[in-house]
Design a protein around this motif. Structure first.
Motif, PDB file in Angstrom:
ATOM      1  N   MET A 140      49.815  46.551  36.896  1.00 18.89           N
ATOM      2  CA  MET A 140      48.677  45.668  37.024  1.00 18.89           C
ATOM      3  C   MET A 140      48.929  44.453  36.150  1.00 18.89           C
ATOM      4  O   MET A 140      49.153  44.578  34.959  1.00 18.89           O
ATOM      5  CB  MET A 140      47.410  46.411  36.597  1.00 18.89           C
ATOM      6  N   ASP A 141      48.884  43.295  36.760  1.00 13.63           N
ATOM      7  CA  ASP A 141      49.117  42.083  35.973  1.00 13.63           C
ATOM      8  C   ASP A 141      47.799  41.542  35.419  1.00 13.63           C
ATOM      9  O   ASP A 141      46.729  42.090  35.660  1.00 13.63           O
ATOM     10  CB  ASP A 141      49.856  41.037  36.803  1.00 13.63           C
ATOM     11  N   SER A 142      47.902  40.479  34.675  1.00  9.42           N
ATOM     12  CA  SER A 142      46.718  39.955  33.989  1.00  9.42           C
ATOM     13  C   SER A 142      45.671  39.408  34.950  1.00  9.42           C
ATOM     14  O   SER A 142      44.474  39.486  34.669  1.00  9.42           O
ATOM     15  CB  SER A 142      47.130  38.875  32.991  1.00  9.42           C
ATOM     16  N   SER A 143      46.085  38.879  36.096  1.00 16.16           N
ATOM     17  CA  SER A 143      45.091  38.365  37.042  1.00 16.16           C
ATOM     18  C   SER A 143      44.278  39.502  37.660  1.00 16.16           C
ATOM     19  O   SER A 143      43.077  39.361  37.877  1.00 16.16           O
ATOM     20  CB  SER A 143      45.762  37.534  38.138  1.00 16.16           C
ATOM     21  N   GLN A 144      44.925  40.640  37.909  1.00 17.97           N
ATOM     22  CA  GLN A 144      44.188  41.795  38.429  1.00 17.97           C
ATOM     23  C   GLN A 144      43.229  42.342  37.377  1.00 17.97           C
ATOM     24  O   GLN A 144      42.117  42.754  37.702  1.00 17.97           O
ATOM     25  CB  GLN A 144      45.156  42.881  38.880  1.00 17.97           C
ATOM     26  N   LEU A 145      43.658  42.360  36.129  1.00 15.64           N
ATOM     27  CA  LEU A 145      42.788  42.814  35.048  1.00 15.64           C
ATOM     28  C   LEU A 145      41.591  41.887  34.907  1.00 15.64           C
ATOM     29  O   LEU A 145      40.448  42.344  34.787  1.00 15.64           O
ATOM     30  CB  LEU A 145      43.564  42.878  33.736  1.00 15.64           C
ATOM     31  N   LEU A 146      41.825  40.594  34.935  1.00 19.91           N
ATOM     32  CA  LEU A 146      40.746  39.624  34.826  1.00 19.91           C
ATOM     33  C   LEU A 146      39.771  39.769  35.989  1.00 19.91           C
ATOM     34  O   LEU A 146      38.553  39.738  35.797  1.00 19.91           O
ATOM     35  CB  LEU A 146      41.308  38.205  34.776  1.00 19.91           C
ATOM     36  N   PHE A 147      40.294  39.975  37.190  1.00 15.97           N
ATOM     37  CA  PHE A 147      39.437  40.179  38.352  1.00 15.97           C
ATOM     38  C   PHE A 147      38.585  41.435  38.188  1.00 15.97           C
ATOM     39  O   PHE A 147      37.401  41.432  38.498  1.00 15.97           O
ATOM     40  CB  PHE A 147      40.274  40.276  39.632  1.00 15.97           C
ATOM     41  N   SER A 148      39.179  42.488  37.666  1.00 13.25           N
ATOM     42  CA  SER A 148      38.442  43.732  37.436  1.00 13.25           C
ATOM     43  C   SER A 148      37.333  43.536  36.411  1.00 13.25           C
ATOM     44  O   SER A 148      36.213  44.023  36.585  1.00 13.25           O
ATOM     45  CB  SER A 148      39.401  44.820  36.977  1.00 13.25           C
ATOM     46  N   LEU A 149      37.637  42.817  35.343  1.00 10.66           N
ATOM     47  CA  LEU A 149      36.635  42.542  34.313  1.00 10.66           C
ATOM     48  C   LEU A 149      35.493  41.690  34.859  1.00 10.66           C
ATOM     49  O   LEU A 149      34.315  41.970  34.614  1.00 10.66           O
ATOM     50  CB  LEU A 149      37.284  41.841  33.120  1.00 10.66           C
ATOM     51  N   LEU A 150      35.842  40.648  35.593  1.00 10.49           N
ATOM     52  CA  LEU A 150      34.813  39.771  36.157  1.00 10.49           C
ATOM     53  C   LEU A 150      33.958  40.494  37.188  1.00 10.49           C
ATOM     54  O   LEU A 150      32.745  40.276  37.263  1.00 10.49           O
ATOM     55  CB  LEU A 150      35.457  38.527  36.774  1.00 10.49           C
ATOM     56  N   THR A 151      34.572  41.366  37.971  1.00  9.11           N
ATOM     57  CA  THR A 151      33.813  42.132  38.954  1.00  9.11           C
ATOM     58  C   THR A 151      32.856  43.086  38.264  1.00  9.11           C
ATOM     59  O   THR A 151      31.701  43.224  38.674  1.00  9.11           O
ATOM     60  CB  THR A 151      34.774  42.932  39.862  1.00  9.11           C
ATOM     61  N   SER A 152      33.314  43.721  37.200  1.00 12.97           N
ATOM     62  CA  SER A 152      32.464  44.660  36.470  1.00 12.97           C
ATOM     63  C   SER A 152      31.223  43.976  35.907  1.00 12.97           C
ATOM     64  O   SER A 152      30.121  44.510  35.972  1.00 12.97           O
ATOM     65  CB  SER A 152      33.257  45.302  35.335  1.00 12.97           C
ATOM     66  N   VAL A 153      31.405  42.799  35.358  1.00 16.99           N
ATOM     67  CA  VAL A 153      30.265  42.052  34.819  1.00 16.99           C
ATOM     68  C   VAL A 153      29.504  41.360  35.951  1.00 16.99           C
ATOM     69  O   VAL A 153      28.273  41.300  35.940  1.00 16.99           O
ATOM     70  CB  VAL A 153      30.741  41.031  33.771  1.00 16.99           C
ATOM     71  N   GLY A 154      30.223  40.886  36.953  1.00 14.51           N
ATOM     72  CA  GLY A 154      29.604  40.143  38.044  1.00 14.51           C
ATOM     73  C   GLY A 154      28.609  40.950  38.851  1.00 14.51           C
ATOM     74  O   GLY A 154      27.557  40.428  39.239  1.00 14.51           O
ATOM     75  N   VAL A 155      28.910  42.218  39.095  1.00 15.02           N
ATOM     76  CA  VAL A 155      27.965  43.019  39.879  1.00 15.02           C
ATOM     77  C   VAL A 155      26.698  43.319  39.089  1.00 15.02           C
ATOM     78  O   VAL A 155      25.668  43.642  39.667  1.00 15.02           O
ATOM     79  CB  VAL A 155      28.601  44.337  40.385  1.00 15.02           C
ATOM     80  N   ARG A 156      26.762  43.180  37.786  1.00 17.91           N
ATOM     81  CA  ARG A 156      25.577  43.406  36.950  1.00 17.91           C
ATOM     82  C   ARG A 156      24.839  42.103  36.625  1.00 17.91           C
ATOM     83  O   ARG A 156      23.790  42.114  35.999  1.00 17.91           O
ATOM     84  CB  ARG A 156      25.992  44.108  35.667  1.00 17.91           C
ATOM     85  N   MET A 157      25.406  40.980  37.052  1.00 19.15           N
ATOM     86  CA  MET A 157      24.833  39.682  36.704  1.00 19.15           C
ATOM     87  C   MET A 157      23.392  39.498  37.195  1.00 19.15           C
ATOM     88  O   MET A 157      22.559  38.964  36.439  1.00 19.15           O
ATOM     89  CB  MET A 157      25.728  38.554  37.229  1.00 19.15           C
ATOM     90  N   PRO A 158      23.017  39.916  38.405  1.00 17.33           N
ATOM     91  CA  PRO A 158      21.612  39.751  38.801  1.00 17.33           C
ATOM     92  C   PRO A 158      20.644  40.486  37.873  1.00 17.33           C
ATOM     93  O   PRO A 158      19.579  39.954  37.530  1.00 17.33           O
ATOM     94  CB  PRO A 158      21.566  40.345  40.212  1.00 17.33           C
ATOM     95  N   VAL A 159      21.019  41.669  37.421  1.00 21.66           N
ATOM     96  CA  VAL A 159      20.158  42.420  36.504  1.00 21.66           C
ATOM     97  C   VAL A 159      20.120  41.733  35.146  1.00 21.66           C
ATOM     98  O   VAL A 159      19.054  41.628  34.525  1.00 21.66           O
ATOM     99  CB  VAL A 159      20.641  43.882  36.377  1.00 21.66           C
TER     100      VAL A 159
END
Length: 117
Positions: A1-20
């Motif tokens: 897993m490269d850094s762009s995949q890690l960053l995408f995973s991190l952003l997705t984890s926070v992004g799906v919680r952003m409306p709440v």
């Protein structure tokens, strides 16, 4: 897993919680002009605890990914049971915050002079 995949995973984890997260922030701001007192304090505390629990959930989601990226596969395997306990604790904290919000709502409504009894 490269850094762009890690960053995408991190952003997705926070992004799906952003409306709440946004909704909790708006709710905290809406309480700014509420009359000072115990009800407002409990409501603010409940919202702040819920916000913290949402952020803790995001961290719990990202933690295994970070361990995999670092190559600590044994830690991921041993983390499995602790993650279940941690998620249960976060759920308990959320439940307590919801009870605090319900208490504040009930007491706030009871204090209104025009509220039917």
């Amino acid at each position: 897993m490269d850094s762009s995949q890690l960053l995408f995973s991190l952003l997705t984890s926070v992004g799906v919680r952003m409306p709440v997260i946004i909704a909790l922030g708006v709710a905290i701001i809406l309480l700014a002009d509420a009359p000072a007192g115990r009800v407002r304090t409990v409501a603010r505390s409940g919202l702040a605890v819920l916000l913290g629990a949402v952020l803790a959930e995001a961290l719990l989601t990202v933690l295994p990914v970070l361990l995999v990226v670092q190559g600590k596969f044994d830690a991921v395997a041993s983390l499995s049971s602790s993650m279940g306990v941690a998620r249960f604790v976060v759920a308990l904290i959320q439940a307590g915050a919801f009870v605090a919000l319900a208490w504040a709502l009930v007491h706030g409504l009871r204090q209104r002079p025009d509220a039917p009894r």
